[in-house]
Design a protein around this motif. Structure first.
Motif, mmCIF file in Angstrom:
data_model
loop_
_atom_site.group_PDB
_atom_site.id
_atom_site.type_symbol
_atom_site.label_atom_id
_atom_site.label_comp_id
_atom_site.label_asym_id
_atom_site.label_seq_id
_atom_site.Cartn_x
_atom_site.Cartn_y
_atom_site.Cartn_z
ATOM 1 N N ALA A 1 60.698 -14.050 12.371
ATOM 2 C CA ALA A 1 60.540 -14.756 13.652
ATOM 3 C C ALA A 1 59.164 -15.415 13.706
ATOM 4 O O ALA A 1 59.037 -16.595 14.044
ATOM 5 C CB ALA A 1 60.723 -13.779 14.812
ATOM 6 N N ALA B 1 58.446 -19.493 13.535
ATOM 7 C CA ALA B 1 57.735 -20.076 14.676
ATOM 8 C C ALA B 1 56.475 -20.786 14.183
ATOM 9 O O ALA B 1 56.109 -21.861 14.670
ATOM 10 C CB ALA B 1 57.378 -18.995 15.691
ATOM 11 N N GLN C 1 57.409 -24.061 12.625
ATOM 12 C CA GLN C 1 57.658 -25.009 13.713
ATOM 13 C C GLN C 1 56.326 -25.609 14.209
ATOM 14 O O GLN C 1 56.182 -26.832 14.312
ATOM 15 C CB GLN C 1 58.339 -24.219 14.830
ATOM 16 C CG GLN C 1 59.090 -24.993 15.845
ATOM 17 C CD GLN C 1 59.656 -24.057 16.908
ATOM 18 O OE1 GLN C 1 58.950 -23.184 17.434
ATOM 19 N NE2 GLN C 1 60.915 -24.234 17.245
ATOM 20 N N GLU C 2 55.358 -24.760 14.464
ATOM 21 C CA GLU C 2 54.041 -25.235 14.920
ATOM 22 C C GLU C 2 53.391 -26.143 13.886
ATOM 23 O O GLU C 2 52.784 -27.159 14.217
ATOM 24 C CB GLU C 2 53.095 -24.046 15.133
ATOM 25 C CG GLU C 2 53.393 -23.182 16.334
ATOM 26 C CD GLU C 2 52.506 -21.928 16.354
ATOM 27 O OE1 GLU C 2 52.869 -20.992 17.070
ATOM 28 O OE2 GLU C 2 51.480 -21.881 15.624
#
Ligand code: 5GP
Ligand code: ZN
Length: 114
Positions: free
Chosen positions: A62, A66, A69-70
């Motif tokens: 996770a 994430a 994505q950033e």
């Protein structure tokens, strides 16, 4: 904990100086030394795991995704799109035994891969 002969652990602790494109307490993104696209970044957890198959805590995934994505937003490839790849062991073509995600973008990427 850093694994002593692991190149990505050395990058994670700064023993091999590398310019980060994105960094957090748990993850690090830096440019691949042999880029396969205009944007080619390696994203690693600072903690050592050999492969995707060696992760016991799904929270790591996770956090890792994430962070990918950033990183995509930071590199400006989010709108046009990009590819995230995790190579695993011999048939996957993994050459560095420290879990990492390739983030590739900046051009159209063909499918299927070789
Ligand atoms: P793999 O083949 O294991 O999926 O990906 C390893 C990636 O790490 C390769 O794309 C390779 O070019 C990159 N790489 C290997 N050594 C270094 C290094 O010392 N610095 C950086 N920035 N990238 C590296
Ligand atoms: Zn490592």
């Amino acid at each position: 904990m850093a694994v002593s002969n692991c190149i990505f652990c050395k990058i994670a602790v700064g023993e091999i100086p590398t310019e980060a494109v994105h960094a957090s307490e748990d993850f690090l993104a830096f440019r691949d030394i042999v880029p396969q696209a205009p944007v080619h970044v390696v994203v690693i957890p600072r903690i050592h795991r050999d492969t995707i198959m060696d992760v016991e805590d799904p929270q790591l995934f996770a956090g890792l995704l994430a962070f990918v994505q950033e990183t995509a937003v930071k590199l400006g490839v989010d709108a046009e799109g990009f590819r995230s790849v995790i190579n695993c062991r011999a048939n996957g073509g993994q050459t560095i035994s420290h879990l990492h995600v390739h983030l590739l973008g900046g051009r159209f990427l063909n499918w299927p891969p070789g």
